[in-house]
Design an enzyme around this catalytic site. Structure first.
Site, PDB file in Angstrom:
ATOM      1  N   CYS A 181       0.859  -1.187   0.000  1.00 44.01           N
ATOM      2  CA  CYS A 181       0.000   0.000   0.000  1.00 44.01           C
ATOM      3  C   CYS A 181       0.896   1.238   0.000  1.00 44.01           C
ATOM      4  O   CYS A 181       2.123   1.131   0.033  1.00 44.01           O
ATOM      5  CB  CYS A 181      -0.966  -0.028   1.187  1.00 44.01           C
ATOM      6  SG  CYS A 181      -0.269   0.530   2.755  1.00 44.01           S
ATOM      7  N   CYS A 198       4.508  21.030  -7.978  1.00 42.56           N
ATOM      8  CA  CYS A 198       4.385  21.752  -9.245  1.00 42.56           C
ATOM      9  C   CYS A 198       4.483  23.252  -9.025  1.00 42.56           C
ATOM     10  O   CYS A 198       4.802  24.006  -9.925  1.00 42.56           O
ATOM     11  CB  CYS A 198       3.052  21.430  -9.902  1.00 42.56           C
ATOM     12  SG  CYS A 198       2.828  19.686 -10.139  1.00 42.56           S
TER      13      CYS A 198
END
Ligand SMILES: [Zn+2]
Length: 352
Positions: A181, A198
């Site tokens: 996971c 970003c």
């Protein structure tokens, strides 16, 4: 009765043949895979860069139903990479969930698309994510990804992790109980691998679209019932250097989530009330409350020089800050990273 249901079946088959012929010619899918796909559903968290591109691919591929959850609104700086939106969406500051729903519906009206304007958080995660056999990651932060991972592991629902920054991206289909996971991947190394965002180092739209393509491919396998074709690899690639890597991550026997069943993000113990949201801005979600934006507009008109609302959100400036308020009481404050400043401006203009 027989005649009319046979007529409907003929129509449906004919429509599928027309619309998805090139996809059904792809032998591992075929007609049977396409029929499964058109009756399948998925929920996508975050409809920015990767989310918009993945939604575009899946809606064109013809899944039956897609729910999109997004907290943000369209801005001009999004258009370079967020391929579902255009200049008029940015001019109107439309919520991404709504703009995406409209565009996707015009692309393929056979798909049920439902846009939900909300910030996925521990209080609403079970409501918004339940009932879907697959969760797609279009988020831009690890806090929300760990929340999705908690929900997915707890409910035994697969999800597909995908992220991109600069020229680099990473993705993996996570199947609770079968694969590692997100906490197995990241807790053991103590790093998210993508601390840069970003907003600090930028992002190439080609990296975004590549990750969305990989994510959508795995999603189609899930939704068309081709789970044997899932490769279970963590893929990372850099479109600038041309380096690609695919590894088969092992489950961490000491994983707090998939082994220890400790769901701290879902329990809300790991989430602060004020979170960073891009460079020089914060999101405030002190509490969930319904706001009447028209009433608020009237009240603010005498306090601030410029206030605008479009039925979904209200925006005003108090230089050097700009605050955008949503009808669920959430706000995004631009111009500061300081939670104390955010909290005091929110209290002053929106209320305690
Ligand atoms: Zn784990």
């Amino acid at each position: 009765m027989r005649g009319s249901s046979a007529g409907i079946l003929f129509y449906v088959n004919h429509a599928i043949d027309q619309k998805y012929s090139r996809q059904m010619l792809f032998q591992p899918l075929g007609r049977e895979g396409q029929e499964r796909l058109v009756s399948a559903s998925a929920v996508l968290v975050g409809c920015g860069a990767i989310g918009a591109a993945t939604a575009n691919l899946l809606v064109r591929a013809g899944l039956g139903r897609l729910r999109l959850i997004d907290r943000d609104f369209v801005e001009p700086s999004n258009l370079q990479r967020q391929t579902l939106f255009d200049e008029s969406d940015a001019r109107e500051s439309l919520p991404k969930a709504l703009a995406a729903e409209r565009k996707l519906q015009s692309i393929n009206s056979d798909v049920q698309v439902q846009g939900i304007i909300a910030d996925l958080n521990p209080r609403n995660a079970e409501d918004l994510l339940s009932g879907f056999p697959l969760i797609l990651d279009g988020t831009d932060n690890f806090e929300t990804r760990f929340l999705v991972n908690d929900f997915a592991v707890k409910s035994g629902v697969p999800w597909i992790y995908a992220a991109a920054v600069a020229s680099y991206g990473i993705t993996m289909a996570i199947r609770p109980g079968q694969t590692a996971c997100l906490a197995c991947l990241l807790d053991s190394t103590g790093t998210t691998g993508l601390e840069e965002t970003c907003d600090t180092v930028g992002v190439l739209n080609s990296a975004v679209n590549l990750m969305a393509s990989l994510q959508a491919s795995e999603a189609v396998k899930f939704l068309a019932g081709r789970t044997n074709a899932l490769h279970a690899r963590l893929i990372s690639c850099d479109v600038w250097s041309g380096r690609f890597q695919a590894v088969l991550p092992q489950r961490d026997p000491g994983c707090r989530v998939c082994v220890g069943h400790e769901f701290s993000y879902l329990a809300g113990t790991a989430q602060p009330r004020i979170t960073m949201c891009g460079r020089d801005s914060v999101q405030i979600h002190e509490r969930s409350r319904a706001l009447d934006l028209q009433v608020l507009e009237g009240r603010l008109a005498s306090l601030v020089p410029e206030v605008r609302q479009n039925g979904f959100l209200l925006r005003f400036r108090v230089p050097p800050y700009e605050m955008t308020v949503f009808s669920d009481g959430r706000a995004i404050l631009k111009g500061t990273k300081d939670p104390a400043v955010a909290r005091s401006l929110y209290a002053k203009y929106i209320g305690d």
